[in-house]
Write an enzyme that holds these catalytic residues in place. Structure first.
Site, PDB file in Angstrom:
ATOM      1  N   ASP A 406      -0.667 -18.792  -4.570  1.00  0.00           N
ATOM      2  CA  ASP A 406      -0.265 -20.117  -5.038  1.00  0.00           C
ATOM      3  C   ASP A 406      -1.328 -20.640  -6.018  1.00  0.00           C
ATOM      4  O   ASP A 406      -2.386 -20.026  -6.170  1.00  0.00           O
ATOM      5  CB  ASP A 406      -0.137 -21.030  -3.803  1.00  0.00           C
ATOM      6  N   GLU A 409      -1.643 -21.124 -11.739  1.00  0.00           N
ATOM      7  CA  GLU A 409      -1.265 -21.414 -13.156  1.00  0.00           C
ATOM      8  C   GLU A 409      -2.446 -21.241 -14.100  1.00  0.00           C
ATOM      9  O   GLU A 409      -2.198 -20.866 -15.254  1.00  0.00           O
ATOM     10  CB  GLU A 409      -0.698 -22.827 -13.257  1.00  0.00           C
ATOM     11  N   ASP A 480       7.141 -26.488  -6.062  1.00  0.00           N
ATOM     12  CA  ASP A 480       7.324 -27.709  -5.278  1.00  0.00           C
ATOM     13  C   ASP A 480       8.554 -28.506  -5.686  1.00  0.00           C
ATOM     14  O   ASP A 480       8.462 -29.494  -6.422  1.00  0.00           O
ATOM     15  CB  ASP A 480       6.063 -28.575  -5.389  1.00  0.00           C
TER      16      ASP A 480
HETATM   17  C1  GLC Z   1       1.249 -26.120  -3.343  1.00  0.00           C
HETATM   18  C2  GLC Z   1       2.371 -25.123  -3.054  1.00  0.00           C
HETATM   19  C3  GLC Z   1       3.006 -25.445  -1.736  1.00  0.00           C
HETATM   20  C4  GLC Z   1       1.946 -25.442  -0.649  1.00  0.00           C
HETATM   21  C5  GLC Z   1       0.825 -26.411  -0.992  1.00  0.00           C
HETATM   22  C6  GLC Z   1      -0.334 -26.339  -0.009  1.00  0.00           C
HETATM   23  O1  GLC Z   1       1.766 -27.375  -3.548  1.00  0.00           O
HETATM   24  O2  GLC Z   1       3.305 -25.085  -4.090  1.00  0.00           O
HETATM   25  O3  GLC Z   1       4.034 -24.548  -1.430  1.00  0.00           O
HETATM   26  O4  GLC Z   1       2.510 -25.782   0.578  1.00  0.00           O
HETATM   27  O5  GLC Z   1       0.327 -26.137  -2.282  1.00  0.00           O
HETATM   28  O6  GLC Z   1      -0.882 -25.075  -0.016  1.00  0.00           O
END
Ligand code: GLC
Length: 757
Positions: A406, A409, A480
């Site tokens: 995650d 980017e 998200d």
């Molecule tokens: C980001 C991710 C999400 C995750 C959060 C905490 O917002 O896109 O899926 O739960 O981080 O790690």
């Protein structure tokens, strides 16, 4: 500033490349295959150093070149490429029909007026000025041109009239149609004109823009703030050929491990071992199948990657073992940001070895993410990728089965990374400006290679950011979203375009991430999730519980019903993945993919095909209990619930109470199904179960190829798999024949049975 080429002077040929000499510059046209042509003009580097195209055979192609005054014709077995002054290109079929032509003439942006009717265009409002781009290519579009692809995008399936930017962006605001950029950069566009499709892949990972006639309906353009002119024309005319050829270039989704196709439950966060076990037990008690549980950032010690918080998870190995015994796998999140903390081994080691991105003066660059001050591993560097890959073992050793990448980017809480943060592309300095859009891609590659090396099995990775070609390494989810009807609706064209863009293994957060879901919304969302390649319910910190049972009895029942349906279709889904690896065919696809000759399919945003034989028309409106369904022409369709048969080419109104998602099976289909189980592998599949649809309608012959292997290793690549050809003939009586057409895997079905509808 976009450079000028001037007059066309001469050409030379070197293997598959035609170098075209202009007054002011040289352009290179490479014949990749008879249907794929690369146009390359070096501006920042002489070499083509693609991060997307990594394993291309350099086959010699047959082509001829002819020069007349002011034009060169390059003729392959499929195409005629006409090259003119100023590097203007027109592409024709071998039968001399124009497919795609460069737009001549000046840009002429749409008009904006202020309140007093003065023109706003001079204020640089909205439209990107040509001076901002070093690369700018403009092509003609017609009244009937439609556009698809471009990866993860808000808005409708057809991208005509939109402008998008490729700059991987983590924007927590609710994603809407006005968003020009999201987490992923897939600079691949499909144009459909007079029923014929072609593709453009612009392999440039600086900030790029695609404008599909928003600026002016006579042309579309793609442009980049920096880098080379480096794009591919990909011939069709069938859309499936365009996708096959694009994935021939950038790679295909490899066959996933079978367990990854099951249902997954996640939330931010199942924050300790008691809660995790409680969730697992609830699935089994409530008879809702589930294979995977996700651990979000709180399993770590103060968000330090590759660590565990032992107050929350006293003995991770034990917990994972306990869960495995119950038939669950665990996937943990691993973000790129490494906490800046002396004494933390990952930070210390990375710092010592120079593995983190630096500022332009060589000082390690620090920004903020979850752990507070954090540094960014330089995934451009193969030594860093190896190191990161080897670190995956820390997670594997604690019993984790897959990795969720995650924030790659990369996200940064303390303002964006400056353009000149420096990376090291194996000896060549690369500024953030160039590295940004491939950061997630290179992280996924590092993770994939590390997991593969450590286990020898098919790795499972989920990533948020990516670039063209990431499909070789990772599955993706769309980040998200919110628990809103709007976002459920939006997910359908988004996933269809992701599939068309090579990212076949994709899905959204089922139920929505931000905001509170409702029982009705989750019921409708799980009906879509059943058919999305990646099927995971996930929700944000402090939103209400969103597990299948967290609302009411009806919602729980609907979740059970559809999650079970997902498991039922797993053999069919696995067959679709097999096809995907062979020819790039998406799994979740727009109707036009299979019905390109049926214009009614071109702009259907709210129906999709799941594989080749199942059409799904989910309900995506609050309160709706009926919906209009279009059934494409050329096939008959059997209502999965009532078994009523309909001819294609018509709109019907389908009753869809909350527990009914309209599903239609193509008449003449043979669908392999799995018997009910709590998780994949719980029971042995010794009997091949088939459902046969279409016996009533005079279909005389049906055939289907079904694939089986061990579901986890790469042995299938050495021929260790079985393939069954199932044939059904309907002369006087129905005959079902099963032939083992590839015999390479020692576990075989002992028998088969079938149901006829
Ligand atoms: C980001 C991710 C999400 C995750 C959060 C905490 O917002 O896109 O899926 O739960 O981080 O790690």
């Amino acid at each position: 500033m976009v450079e000028k080429f001037g007059e066309l002077l001469s050409y030379t040929i070197d293997e598959n490349t035609v170098s075209v000499n202009y007054e002011k510059s040289t352009a290179y046209i490479k014949i990749i295959t008879k249907d794929i042509i690369n146009f390359f003009v070096p501006k920042i580097s002489k070499e083509r150093k693609s991060k997307a195209i990594e394993y291309l055979d350099n086959n010699i192609c047959n082509f001829t070149v002819e020069k007349r005054t002011g034009v060169i014709d390059i003729i392959t077995e499929a195409l005629i490429i006409k090259v003119y002054d100023e590097f203007m290109i027109d592409i024709y079929t071998i039968e001399n029909e124009l497919i795609c032509s460069d737009h001549r003439g000046k840009r002429s942006p749409f008009i904006r007026r202020s309140g007093d009717y003065t023109l706003l265009e001079d204020e640089g409002h909205e439209y990107a000025k040509e001076e901002e781009f070093k690369v700018f290519v403009k092509k003609t579009m017609n009244e009937d041109t439609l556009f698809y692809g471009l990866g993860e995008r808000t808005g409708s399936l057809n991208k005509r009239g939109y402008h998008y930017k490729n700059w991987n962006t983590d924007n927590p605001a609710p994603h809407g149609e006005t968003f020009e950029a999201l987490y992923k950069s897939i600079p691949f566009l499909i144009a459909l004109e007079k029923g014929n499709a072609y593709g453009i892949f612009f392999d440039n990972h600086f900030e790029t823009h695609f404008d599909m006639g928003k600026e002016n309906s006579n042309y579309y353009y793609f442009s980049a703030v920096d880098g080379n002119i480096d794009y591919y024309f990909i011939n069709g005319p069938q859309i499936n050929k365009v996708v096959e050829r694009y994935t021939y270039l950038t790679g295909r989704t490899p066959l996933p491990a079978l367990w990854t196709l099951g249902y997954a439950q996640s939330r931010w966060s199942y924050g300790n071992e008691e809660r995790l076990i409680e969730i697992a037990d609830s699935f089994r008690e409530k008879d809702i199948p589930c294979d995977i549980l996700y651990l979000d950032i709180d399993y770590m010690d103060r968000y330090k990657v590759f660590t565990w918080n032992n107050n929350r998870f006293s003995n991770p190995e034990e917990i994972m073992k306990k869960l495995r015994e119950k038939g669950f796998k665990v996937v943990t999140i691993v973000d790129p940001g490494v906490k800046k903390e002396k004494g933390y081994s990952i930070y210390d080691e990375g710092l010592k070895k120079g593995y983190f991105a630096t500022d332009k003066d060589g000082v390690v660059y620090v920004n903020k993410v979850w752990p507070g001050d954090a540094v960014y591993p330089d995934f451009m560097n193969s030594a860093v990728r190896n190191w990161w890959g080897n670190n995956q073992k820390i997670m594997l050793d604690s019993g984790v089965s897959g990795i969720w990448n995650d924030m790659n980017e990369p996200a940064s809480f303390n303002g964006p990374l400056p353009d000149d943060v420096m990376f090291n592309d194996d000896g060549v300095p690369m500024a953030h400006k160039e590295a940004h859009n491939i950061y997630g891609h290179m992280m996924a590659k590092a993770t994939y290679e590390g997991l593969k090396k450590a286990t020898g099995k098919r790795p499972f990775i989920v990533t948020r950011a990516c670039y063209s070609g990431t499909q070789k390494y990772s599955t993706i989810w769309t980040g998200d979203n919110q628990s809103t009807w709007e976002h459920l609706r939006m997910s359908l064209p988004m996933l269809m375009n992701l599939g068309l863009s090579g990212l076949a293994y994709c899905g959204t957060d089922v139920g929505g991430f931000g905001f509170d879901c409702t029982g009705e919304l989750l019921s409708r969302w799980v009906q879509v999730g059943t058919f999305t390649p990646f099927f995971r319910n996930h929700s944000s910190l402090a939103t209400r519980d969103q597990e299948p049972w967290a609302f009411d009895r009806e919602t729980e029942e609907i979740n059970r019903k559809y999650i079970k349906l997902r498991y039922k279709f797993i053999p069919y889904l696995y067959d679709a993945y097999r096809k995907c690896e062979l020819d790039g065919t998406p799994i979740f696809k727009p109707l036009l993919y299979n019905y390109q000759y049926d214009k009614n399919t071109y702009e259907i945003n709210d129906e999709f095909l799941f594989g080749d034989n199942i059409l799904v028309a989910p309900v995506v409106e609050a309160g709706a209990r009926k919906r209009l369904v279009y059934l494409p022409q050329g096939d008959n369709w059997i209502d999965y619930w009532t078994k009523d048969e309909f001819t294609g080419g018509q709109y019907i109104i389908k009753d869809a109470p909350l527990d009914t998602c309209p599903i239609y099976i193509k008449s003449g289909s043979i669908i392999p199904i799995m018997e009910e189980m709590n998780y994949i592998g719980e029971k042995e599949n010794n009997v091949l179960h088939l459902e046969i649809y279409g016996s009533n309608n005079g279909v005389e012959h049906m055939a289907y190829t079904h694939y089986c292997d061990d579901g986890e290793s790469f042995n299938y690549r050495n021929g260790e798999y079985n393939e069954y050809r199932i044939e059904v003939s309907m002369e006087e009586e129905m005959k079902v024949k099963l032939n083992l057409i590839h015999d390479g895997y020692n576990r075989k079905y002992e028998s088969y049975d079938y149901m006829i509808f």
